[in-house]
Design a protein around this motif. Structure first.
Motif, PDB file in Angstrom:
ATOM      1  N   HIS A 174      58.366  62.964  73.489  1.00 42.61           N
ATOM      2  CA  HIS A 174      58.741  63.762  74.654  1.00 42.61           C
ATOM      3  C   HIS A 174      58.436  65.244  74.431  1.00 42.61           C
ATOM      4  O   HIS A 174      58.271  66.000  75.385  1.00 42.61           O
ATOM      5  CB  HIS A 174      60.228  63.596  74.952  1.00 42.61           C
ATOM      6  CG  HIS A 174      60.617  62.191  75.297  1.00 42.61           C
ATOM      7  ND1 HIS A 174      60.817  61.210  74.335  1.00 42.61           N
ATOM      8  CD2 HIS A 174      60.833  61.594  76.498  1.00 42.61           C
ATOM      9  CE1 HIS A 174      61.155  60.078  74.932  1.00 42.61           C
ATOM     10  NE2 HIS A 174      61.172  60.280  76.243  1.00 42.61           N
ATOM     11  N   ALA A 175      58.375  65.633  73.145  1.00 41.17           N
ATOM     12  CA  ALA A 175      58.074  67.023  72.801  1.00 41.17           C
ATOM     13  C   ALA A 175      57.516  67.078  71.393  1.00 41.17           C
ATOM     14  O   ALA A 175      57.715  66.164  70.581  1.00 41.17           O
ATOM     15  CB  ALA A 175      59.325  67.894  72.905  1.00 41.17           C
ATOM     16  N   ALA A 176      56.794  68.151  71.113  1.00 44.58           N
ATOM     17  CA  ALA A 176      56.291  68.408  69.767  1.00 44.58           C
ATOM     18  C   ALA A 176      56.460  69.895  69.476  1.00 44.58           C
ATOM     19  O   ALA A 176      56.038  70.743  70.275  1.00 44.58           O
ATOM     20  CB  ALA A 176      54.827  68.007  69.644  1.00 44.58           C
ATOM     21  N   ILE A 177      57.083  70.194  68.352  1.00 44.72           N
ATOM     22  CA  ILE A 177      57.269  71.574  67.916  1.00 44.72           C
ATOM     23  C   ILE A 177      56.289  71.828  66.788  1.00 44.72           C
ATOM     24  O   ILE A 177      56.391  71.223  65.710  1.00 44.72           O
ATOM     25  CB  ILE A 177      58.707  71.821  67.439  1.00 44.72           C
ATOM     26  CG1 ILE A 177      59.699  71.549  68.566  1.00 44.72           C
ATOM     27  CG2 ILE A 177      58.870  73.243  66.929  1.00 44.72           C
ATOM     28  CD1 ILE A 177      61.159  71.583  68.132  1.00 44.72           C
ATOM     29  N   ASN A 178      55.316  72.703  67.023  1.00 42.94           N
ATOM     30  CA  ASN A 178      54.307  72.987  66.008  1.00 42.94           C
ATOM     31  C   ASN A 178      54.655  74.309  65.332  1.00 42.94           C
ATOM     32  O   ASN A 178      54.638  75.361  65.967  1.00 42.94           O
ATOM     33  CB  ASN A 178      52.915  73.049  66.634  1.00 42.94           C
ATOM     34  CG  ASN A 178      51.812  72.994  65.591  1.00 42.94           C
ATOM     35  OD1 ASN A 178      51.890  73.646  64.564  1.00 42.94           O
ATOM     36  ND2 ASN A 178      50.778  72.216  65.871  1.00 42.94           N
ATOM     37  N   VAL A 179      54.969  74.241  64.043  1.00 42.90           N
ATOM     38  CA  VAL A 179      55.337  75.448  63.306  1.00 42.90           C
ATOM     39  C   VAL A 179      54.251  75.848  62.305  1.00 42.90           C
ATOM     40  O   VAL A 179      54.473  76.694  61.446  1.00 42.90           O
ATOM     41  CB  VAL A 179      56.685  75.264  62.576  1.00 42.90           C
ATOM     42  CG1 VAL A 179      57.795  74.975  63.565  1.00 42.90           C
ATOM     43  CG2 VAL A 179      56.601  74.166  61.520  1.00 42.90           C
ATOM     44  N   THR A 180      53.065  75.255  62.423  1.00 40.37           N
ATOM     45  CA  THR A 180      51.994  75.523  61.467  1.00 40.37           C
ATOM     46  C   THR A 180      51.174  76.748  61.888  1.00 40.37           C
ATOM     47  O   THR A 180      51.291  77.241  63.010  1.00 40.37           O
ATOM     48  CB  THR A 180      51.033  74.328  61.338  1.00 40.37           C
ATOM     49  OG1 THR A 180      50.198  74.257  62.505  1.00 40.37           O
ATOM     50  CG2 THR A 180      51.802  73.021  61.184  1.00 40.37           C
ATOM     51  N   ASN A 181      50.300  77.162  60.975  1.00 45.97           N
ATOM     52  CA  ASN A 181      49.331  78.207  61.317  1.00 45.97           C
ATOM     53  C   ASN A 181      47.935  77.616  61.387  1.00 45.97           C
ATOM     54  O   ASN A 181      46.944  78.294  61.156  1.00 45.97           O
ATOM     55  CB  ASN A 181      49.371  79.340  60.276  1.00 45.97           C
ATOM     56  CG  ASN A 181      48.823  78.898  58.920  1.00 45.97           C
ATOM     57  OD1 ASN A 181      48.791  77.711  58.606  1.00 45.97           O
ATOM     58  ND2 ASN A 181      48.400  79.849  58.116  1.00 45.97           N
ATOM     59  N   SER A 182      47.864  76.327  61.755  1.00 45.55           N
ATOM     60  CA  SER A 182      46.607  75.574  61.741  1.00 45.55           C
ATOM     61  C   SER A 182      46.104  75.307  63.155  1.00 45.55           C
ATOM     62  O   SER A 182      46.777  74.630  63.943  1.00 45.55           O
ATOM     63  CB  SER A 182      46.818  74.244  61.005  1.00 45.55           C
ATOM     64  OG  SER A 182      45.742  73.374  61.216  1.00 45.55           O
ATOM     65  N   VAL A 183      44.917  75.810  63.458  1.00 40.41           N
ATOM     66  CA  VAL A 183      44.306  75.513  64.754  1.00 40.41           C
ATOM     67  C   VAL A 183      44.036  74.017  64.911  1.00 40.41           C
ATOM     68  O   VAL A 183      44.336  73.440  65.968  1.00 40.41           O
ATOM     69  CB  VAL A 183      43.017  76.349  64.945  1.00 40.41           C
ATOM     70  CG1 VAL A 183      42.262  75.900  66.194  1.00 40.41           C
ATOM     71  CG2 VAL A 183      43.360  77.836  65.046  1.00 40.41           C
ATOM     72  N   PRO A 184      43.478  73.330  63.901  1.00 38.75           N
ATOM     73  CA  PRO A 184      43.279  71.879  64.045  1.00 38.75           C
ATOM     74  C   PRO A 184      44.582  71.121  64.303  1.00 38.75           C
ATOM     75  O   PRO A 184      44.601  70.157  65.077  1.00 38.75           O
ATOM     76  CB  PRO A 184      42.654  71.476  62.702  1.00 38.75           C
ATOM     77  CG  PRO A 184      41.955  72.703  62.229  1.00 38.75           C
ATOM     78  CD  PRO A 184      42.838  73.837  62.664  1.00 38.75           C
ATOM     79  N   ALA A 185      45.658  71.549  63.669  1.00 38.89           N
ATOM     80  CA  ALA A 185      46.945  70.883  63.901  1.00 38.89           C
ATOM     81  C   ALA A 185      47.378  71.042  65.354  1.00 38.89           C
ATOM     82  O   ALA A 185      47.905  70.107  65.972  1.00 38.89           O
ATOM     83  CB  ALA A 185      48.009  71.444  62.964  1.00 38.89           C
ATOM     84  N   TYR A 186      47.164  72.216  65.918  1.00 42.36           N
ATOM     85  CA  TYR A 186      47.488  72.420  67.327  1.00 42.36           C
ATOM     86  C   TYR A 186      46.579  71.601  68.228  1.00 42.36           C
ATOM     87  O   TYR A 186      47.010  71.054  69.248  1.00 42.36           O
ATOM     88  CB  TYR A 186      47.373  73.900  67.690  1.00 42.36           C
ATOM     89  CG  TYR A 186      48.656  74.676  67.510  1.00 42.36           C
ATOM     90  CD1 TYR A 186      49.691  74.578  68.441  1.00 42.36           C
ATOM     91  CD2 TYR A 186      48.840  75.516  66.417  1.00 42.36           C
ATOM     92  CE1 TYR A 186      50.861  75.291  68.287  1.00 42.36           C
ATOM     93  CE2 TYR A 186      50.016  76.241  66.251  1.00 42.36           C
ATOM     94  CZ  TYR A 186      51.019  76.122  67.190  1.00 42.36           C
ATOM     95  OH  TYR A 186      52.190  76.830  67.040  1.00 42.36           O
ATOM     96  N   SER A 187      45.309  71.495  67.868  1.00 43.52           N
ATOM     97  CA  SER A 187      44.349  70.775  68.718  1.00 43.52           C
ATOM     98  C   SER A 187      44.705  69.306  68.850  1.00 43.52           C
ATOM     99  O   SER A 187      44.452  68.684  69.896  1.00 43.52           O
ATOM    100  CB  SER A 187      42.935  70.932  68.140  1.00 43.52           C
ATOM    101  OG  SER A 187      42.536  72.291  68.148  1.00 43.52           O
ATOM    102  N   SER A 188      45.291  68.731  67.808  1.00 43.41           N
ATOM    103  CA  SER A 188      45.633  67.308  67.844  1.00 43.41           C
ATOM    104  C   SER A 188      47.030  67.044  68.408  1.00 43.41           C
ATOM    105  O   SER A 188      47.352  65.905  68.760  1.00 43.41           O
ATOM    106  CB  SER A 188      45.532  66.704  66.440  1.00 43.41           C
ATOM    107  OG  SER A 188      46.421  67.350  65.550  1.00 43.41           O
ATOM    108  N   THR A 189      47.860  68.067  68.526  1.00 45.28           N
ATOM    109  CA  THR A 189      49.243  67.874  68.956  1.00 45.28           C
ATOM    110  C   THR A 189      49.373  67.251  70.341  1.00 45.28           C
ATOM    111  O   THR A 189      50.221  66.371  70.549  1.00 45.28           O
ATOM    112  CB  THR A 189      50.021  69.201  68.890  1.00 45.28           C
ATOM    113  OG1 THR A 189      50.047  69.663  67.532  1.00 45.28           O
ATOM    114  CG2 THR A 189      51.446  69.035  69.377  1.00 45.28           C
ATOM    115  N   PRO A 190      48.573  67.646  71.360  1.00 40.78           N
ATOM    116  CA  PRO A 190      48.740  67.021  72.672  1.00 40.78           C
ATOM    117  C   PRO A 190      48.613  65.503  72.664  1.00 40.78           C
ATOM    118  O   PRO A 190      49.225  64.822  73.504  1.00 40.78           O
ATOM    119  CB  PRO A 190      47.621  67.670  73.511  1.00 40.78           C
ATOM    120  CG  PRO A 190      47.428  69.013  72.880  1.00 40.78           C
ATOM    121  CD  PRO A 190      47.608  68.768  71.413  1.00 40.78           C
ATOM    122  N   GLN A 191      47.849  64.954  71.719  1.00 41.92           N
ATOM    123  CA  GLN A 191      47.678  63.500  71.658  1.00 41.92           C
ATOM    124  C   GLN A 191      48.960  62.775  71.254  1.00 41.92           C
ATOM    125  O   GLN A 191      49.075  61.561  71.449  1.00 41.92           O
ATOM    126  CB  GLN A 191      46.564  63.155  70.678  1.00 41.92           C
ATOM    127  CG  GLN A 191      45.212  63.736  71.045  1.00 41.92           C
ATOM    128  CD  GLN A 191      44.177  63.491  69.978  1.00 41.92           C
ATOM    129  OE1 GLN A 191      43.824  62.339  69.689  1.00 41.92           O
ATOM    130  NE2 GLN A 191      43.689  64.561  69.360  1.00 41.92           N
TER     131      GLN A 191
END
Length: 363
Positions: free
Chosen positions: A258-275
């Motif tokens: 239902h939600a994802a909290i991204n606390v990283t400094n990684s662009v690739p990690a953010y790119s995959s989060t919507p999936q």
């Protein structure tokens, strides 16, 4: 604590040791510097503990987030600490000698404008500075703080482990409470992913579990995932090893988190989060990569995902964080070092091979 030269007011040393960043060559040295003289709106604090934040590493690396360091004078690192009141300025209200305090790091702001109600870094004066980033911070034995940044720590909370609450903790708490505001009021059947389970992430997991949510922890570090499990995560995944982790998360959660909290400094990690998200899921942007993020406009305009942001916030929110942490027994995991081991601590942070937070404990 090293022997000091002389005293002030009959009991305070006149000099102290500090871990200082040298902008000219991006190096760190343990220097001897004066004890600060406080202004009327400041409090002098004897630092008990200061901890390292991943954003401190931005001092050493190129970035596109507005942090510009030139050829200026060395300054003391650190923007996350706690300690005990030694002196109180004439204009400081509500604090007295001996109080246990934690605080936020923004100075040279007005605290009152519309911008300051959101974040003091954007004060309308345009003069805000972050202690530990461009002016003296807290990896020193005594520091001067603005009284309006400070909150009192309950007597039965342990100062030795409290320091991370005043950046990592309040950032994680705000990310969780801002996420909770967007979620169905059914925590036991609601899933939240935490991407990055280190210093911020292990606290975000604890806050989520205190609210009753089900949690998936995701990290590339085995140590961080061990900490995520210890903090209460229901499932953990390492994308390097669990290459089908997105499919597995979607199976476990039904249609996705239902939600994802991204606390990283990684662009690739953010790119995959919507999936990882189900339809209309919340992506909470908390970690700050050094390069810009990109999201599909159609995903946002069609409400496939909702993108929100959260940060360390303002003093009233910090007070709520401390109260909630105290009530629910939420404690940061901190590996303590001596000030002379500061560079060793930095290297460990850079390697990512650590659990929780890293910090310096002063005498």
């Amino acid at each position: 604590m090293a022997t000091m030269n002389g005293t002030t007011n009959g009991h305070l040393p006149t000099k102290q040791r500090a871990a200082q960043f040298h902008p000219k060559d991006k190096s760190v040295h343990i220097n001897e510097i004066p004890i600060p003289t406080i202004k009327p709106d400041e409090i002098l604090v004897k630092v008990r503990a200061a901890s390292l934040c991943h954003s401190d590493l931005m001092l050493f690396e190129p970035n596109e987030q507005g942090l510009v360091l030139g050829e200026g004078d060395p300054f003391t690192m650190g923007h996350e600490a706690c300690g005990t009141v030694v002196e109180v300025g004439d204009e400081a209200k509500g604090f007295k000698k001996g109080d246990k305090l934690g605080w936020l790091p923004i100075v040279d702001c007005c605290f009152d404008c519309e911008e300051c109600q959101i974040h003091n870094l954007y004060c309308e004066r345009g003069e805000s500075k972050v202690q530990g980033m461009t002016v003296d911070g807290y990896f020193q034995e005594y520091c001067a703080i603005k009284w309006r940044n400070a909150v009192r720590i309950p007597d039965d909370m342990d100062l030795d482990t409290c320091a991370p609450l005043f950046c990592a903790g309040c950032t994680a708490f705000n990310a969780v409470t801002d996420t909770v505001a967007e979620l169905p009021d059914e925590p036991n059947s609601t899933w939240v992913a935490v991407i990055g389970c280190g210093g911020l992430g292990h606290l975000a997991i604890q806050y989520l579990k205190a609210y009753g949510y089900r949690v998936v922890g995701i990290d590339l570090s085995a140590d961080a995932l061990t900490e995520a499990t210890a903090s209460g995560a229901d499932h953990v995944f390492n994308p390097k090893i669990d290459t089908d982790y997105i499919k597995r998360v979607r199976e476990i959660t039904g249609k996705g988190c239902h939600a994802a909290i991204n606390v990283t400094n990684s662009v690739p990690a953010y790119s995959s989060t919507p999936q990882l998200l189900r339809m209309n899921g919340v992506l909470m942007v908390t970690g700050i990569p050094q390069s810009p993020l990109q999201f599909q406009a159609m995903d946002i305009s069609m409400n496939r995902i909702r993108v929100r942001g959260s940060n360390n916030g303002t003093t009233p929110r910090l007070e709520k964080c401390v109260g909630f942490s105290h009530e629910h027994g939420i404690r940061p995991r901190v590996t303590q070092f001596k000030l002379d081991e500061f560079e060793e601590m930095l290297k460990l942070m850079e390697s990512g091979k650590h659990k929780g937070r890293l910090g310096v404990l002063f005498d």
